[in-house]
Design an enzyme around this catalytic site. Structure first.
Site, mmCIF file in Angstrom:
data_model
loop_
_atom_site.group_PDB
_atom_site.id
_atom_site.type_symbol
_atom_site.label_atom_id
_atom_site.label_comp_id
_atom_site.label_asym_id
_atom_site.label_seq_id
_atom_site.Cartn_x
_atom_site.Cartn_y
_atom_site.Cartn_z
ATOM 1 N N THR A 64 1.716 7.540 -3.770
ATOM 2 C CA THR A 64 1.938 8.127 -4.774
ATOM 3 C C THR A 64 2.135 9.519 -4.742
ATOM 4 O OG1 THR A 64 0.672 6.585 -6.169
ATOM 5 C CG2 THR A 64 1.311 8.491 -7.233
ATOM 6 N N THR A 65 1.031 10.148 -4.057
ATOM 7 C CA THR A 65 1.045 11.435 -3.833
ATOM 8 C C THR A 65 2.154 12.268 -3.105
ATOM 9 O OG1 THR A 65 -1.421 11.335 -3.818
ATOM 10 C CG2 THR A 65 -0.410 13.518 -3.156
ATOM 11 N N HIS A 126 0.762 4.498 -13.176
ATOM 12 C CA HIS A 126 0.208 3.418 -12.222
ATOM 13 C C HIS A 126 0.079 2.313 -13.114
ATOM 14 C CE1 HIS A 126 -1.132 5.412 -8.864
ATOM 15 N NE2 HIS A 126 -2.148 6.053 -9.121
ATOM 16 N N SER A 156 -6.876 1.906 2.233
ATOM 17 C CA SER A 156 -6.824 3.130 1.622
ATOM 18 C C SER A 156 -7.650 3.284 0.193
ATOM 19 C CB SER A 156 -5.407 3.577 1.562
ATOM 20 O OG SER A 156 -5.459 4.996 1.059
ATOM 21 N N ARG A 266 -5.913 11.120 3.466
ATOM 22 C CA ARG A 266 -7.010 10.710 4.574
ATOM 23 C C ARG A 266 -6.225 10.461 5.887
ATOM 24 N NH1 ARG A 266 -9.310 5.714 6.917
ATOM 25 N NH2 ARG A 266 -7.240 4.530 6.067
#
Length: 309
Positions: A64-65, A126, A156, A266
């Site tokens: 998404t980011t 979402h 994740s 991450r």
């Protein structure tokens, strides 16, 4: 006839380790906090999509980011798009640039007037496709849906949950609940399937495509949006390293979701599941995918196709 709120009361989810931040409600086959279901009803009632609207849809932790960063950058640098309302990413997290329909747009103020936002309006969600108004199918607005291999999505999501709340769910317990769909916005397999079946009007992108062929995938996104831009510059501006660096510059700042800005980044790798999941667990995911997606033309090969190139 019962209201959506009354219907919700009979569909409270069973106890799940993932629900440390509040109970979820089963609605239309998915598990969400009550406020997100209320927001989805507000969206259906008040959101009037324009043909120029762009909606970025995704299941949590599927890219998404990165998609927000890339799409906003494409629009901002396009020579064929007027996007004065879209901020740059120099000192902002992509989630501050592209608002969620169910949070910033219709979460706090269900009847919010968004007509003054200049076009093209760029939103994200979402929510499953079935939670959105029927007019998104007829208005001509454009959808981009990003998804990711279920194993990496799970890993994740599990890491984010443990880092955010500081209370670790065992990977076995978390995995069992993921397979049952008892995760935020779950179940994963049904969420992906809804958008896959609407791909005649939805651009379907995988995280694995972006990792393996970033410039080619960005070029396709730009073409889908009718934008002319310098693809190489977009990819460089939105690299994982640059976006993570910008988020780290925000220090201890916390996004509305409760996540520190650097929690959105991450490893950003493909195949991280191999470190955490057994072959038996992977086989279970494969069996679920086969069962849930059978007959749709969708299978796990969509993720392996580019990841192995």
């Amino acid at each position: 006839m019962d209201t959506p709120q009354q219907q919700q009361q009979d569909q409270v989810s069973p106890q799940a380790k993932w629900w440390v931040d509040g109970q979820r409600i089963g609605y239309k086959g998915f598990w969400f906090k009550p406020e997100f279901i209320t927001a989805s009803e507000a969206i259906r009632a008040h959101y009037k999509p324009l043909p120029s609207d762009i909606i970025l849809a995704s299941f949590p932790k599927t890219g998404t980011t990165w998609l927000k960063a890339l799409t906003s950058s494409i629009l901002r640098h396009s020579s064929t798009s007027s996007s004065s309302s879209i901020q740059d990413l120099d000192h902002l997290n992509p989630h501050e640039v592209v608002p969620f329909l169910e949070i910033e747009m219709f979460g706090d103020n269900p009847s919010k007037d968004i007509t003054e936002i200049s076009s093209p309006r760029l939103f994200s969600t979402h929510l499953p496709l079935s939670f959105l108004p029927e007019t998104v199918k007829t208005s001509g607005c454009r959808f981009i849906y990003i998804t990711r291999h279920p194993a990496d999505t799970f890993v994740s999501l599990w890491h984010l949950h443990n880092n955010k709340f500081g209370t670790e769910i065992s990977i076995r317990q978390a995995f069992e609940e993921f397979c049952k769909g008892l995760v935020p916005a779950g179940p994963y397999f049904e969420h992906v399937l809804e958008f896959w079946e609407a791909r005649d009007r939805v651009m379907f992108v995988t995280y694995e495509d972006l990792k393996a062929n970033p410039e080619e995938t960005v070029r396709k996104i730009a073409e889908f949006l009718g934008c002319k831009t310098k693809v190489e510059e977009i990819v460089k501006e939105c690299s994982f390293e640059k976006l993570r660096s910008t988020s780290k510059e925000r220090g201890e700042g916390v996004h509305w979701s409760g996540n520190k800005y650097d929690m959105f980044f991450r490893k950003g790798v493909v195949g991280d599941w191999k470190i955490h999941l057994t072959q038996e667990m992977m086989k279970e995911l494969e069996d679920i995918a086969d069962l849930k997606w059978r007959g749709s033309g969708l299978d796990l090969n969509i993720f392996y196709r580019t990841a192995s190139q």
